[in-house]
Scaffold this active site. Sequence first.
Site, PDB file in Angstrom:
ATOM      1  N   LYS A 113       9.255 -35.915  42.091  1.00  0.00           N
ATOM      2  CA  LYS A 113      10.200 -36.618  41.220  1.00  0.00           C
ATOM      3  C   LYS A 113      10.802 -37.829  41.918  1.00  0.00           C
ATOM      4  O   LYS A 113      11.015 -38.859  41.290  1.00  0.00           O
ATOM      5  CB  LYS A 113      11.292 -35.667  40.725  1.00  0.00           C
ATOM      6  CG  LYS A 113      10.725 -34.632  39.770  1.00  0.00           C
ATOM      7  CD  LYS A 113      11.769 -33.915  38.967  1.00  0.00           C
ATOM      8  CE  LYS A 113      11.081 -32.998  37.949  1.00  0.00           C
ATOM      9  NZ  LYS A 113      11.963 -32.248  37.110  1.00  0.00           N
ATOM     10  N   LYS A 200       1.455 -30.517  34.707  1.00  0.00           N
ATOM     11  CA  LYS A 200       2.178 -29.592  33.830  1.00  0.00           C
ATOM     12  C   LYS A 200       2.691 -30.318  32.586  1.00  0.00           C
ATOM     13  O   LYS A 200       3.084 -31.488  32.691  1.00  0.00           O
ATOM     14  CB  LYS A 200       3.361 -29.042  34.638  1.00  0.00           C
ATOM     15  CG  LYS A 200       4.243 -28.074  33.919  1.00  0.00           C
ATOM     16  CD  LYS A 200       5.421 -27.706  34.800  1.00  0.00           C
ATOM     17  CE  LYS A 200       6.511 -28.755  34.712  1.00  0.00           C
ATOM     18  NZ  LYS A 200       7.869 -28.207  34.740  1.00  0.00           N
ATOM     19  N   LYS A 203       8.827 -31.988  29.496  1.00  0.00           N
ATOM     20  CA  LYS A 203       9.618 -32.597  28.411  1.00  0.00           C
ATOM     21  C   LYS A 203      10.119 -33.992  28.749  1.00  0.00           C
ATOM     22  O   LYS A 203      10.464 -34.751  27.864  1.00  0.00           O
ATOM     23  CB  LYS A 203      10.767 -31.677  27.988  1.00  0.00           C
ATOM     24  CG  LYS A 203      11.802 -31.411  29.063  1.00  0.00           C
ATOM     25  CD  LYS A 203      12.914 -30.558  28.493  1.00  0.00           C
ATOM     26  CE  LYS A 203      13.117 -29.274  29.244  1.00  0.00           C
ATOM     27  NZ  LYS A 203      13.348 -29.403  30.685  1.00  0.00           N
TER      28      LYS A 203
END
Length: 337
Positions: A113, A200, A203
């Site tokens: 991230k 993955k 959202k």
Amino acid sequence: MEKKRMVSGITSTGKLTLGNYIGALKNFVKLQDEYEMFIFVANLHGITTPIEKEVLKNNIKQSIALYFACGLDPNKATIFIQSDISEHSELAWILTCNTNIGELNRMTQFKDKSSKVKANNGTEYIPSGLLMYPVLMAADILLYDPELVPVGKDQKQHIELARSIGERMNSKYGNMFVIPEEYTPKLGSKILDLQDPTKKMSKSSSNPKSYIALLDNIDEVKKKIKSAVTDSENLIKYDLENKPGVSNLITIYSCLKNISIEQTEQHFLGKDYGILKEEVSNEVVNLLMTIQKKYEEIINSNMIDEYLEKGAKKAKIVASKKINKVKNLVGLNYKRK
Ligand code: AQP
């Protein structure tokens, strides 16, 4: 016999996805009779990276309504909003003071991230919350002394960290926390991105075609599944390494039909990808239509506030007892031995 306790949450960074449903919510619903469940909306985690105030508020309300629409029962599970229980943040600080920066730097999600943040805006600005959030997650867990924590594959490393911090605190201060085990569903613990099935389904992805949100428009859902990346072999076989896109569709089908991968392969024997996508689409659409119907009833009623108040009361009793114990053991209460 006393029920075993479980705790889990879903971050309010965006609209809940089919990945969240299969990897988390579906199991919460299945387990709520058997276990004493504490399920929260992780809104403190939701501000780890910048998010608009109105978007965050909307995500929180939608998530709660979706928990109920997916079948979580407030009479069985304790359901609440993380920031309503201030003990989460309080314990997170105490745990922070017992965590090394090296441990946090090693977290794969932090590496992923933080590199995305850098790449997106071209600067070195990395929110410190990205580094620290596994400690808040450890606090979310240890606060409730659960025996089990249901998680998807990607969260395993964070559970390991929570266990290490808990064990460290226990050996330093005495018997402070129950050390939990992770509970990963055998199937569906990592539903993949429809456009890049090496990743993955997430959202917060910038490409809406890569995920299915539980509140997506039904026609859009059909289009997304139709355009899901597969391969040119036209062979319906589970092989995650060489055929991740097809394997992902097989997994989704198996999870929604509650059958094994082998049964799904058998069902599609000799059929082509068009049929696979059509049948996966039918299952997803049926599920989403049921969820969306219930969601509409809930979001327009005042049930949400009532249920949340009830959940917060129950969570607060457990959390405040635990934080008092922690403060006493650490020496923060000077009057206590
Ligand atoms: N794709 C997935 N497949 C299976 N399980 C999943 N979970 C999330 N995505 C999948 C599981 O859902 C629970 C809550 O996860 P989360 O939303 O709090 O955090 P996350 O894992 O970081 O999910 P996202 O969608 O990727 O969030 P963002 O976009 O905010 O980073 C967990 O049990 C998780 O494993």
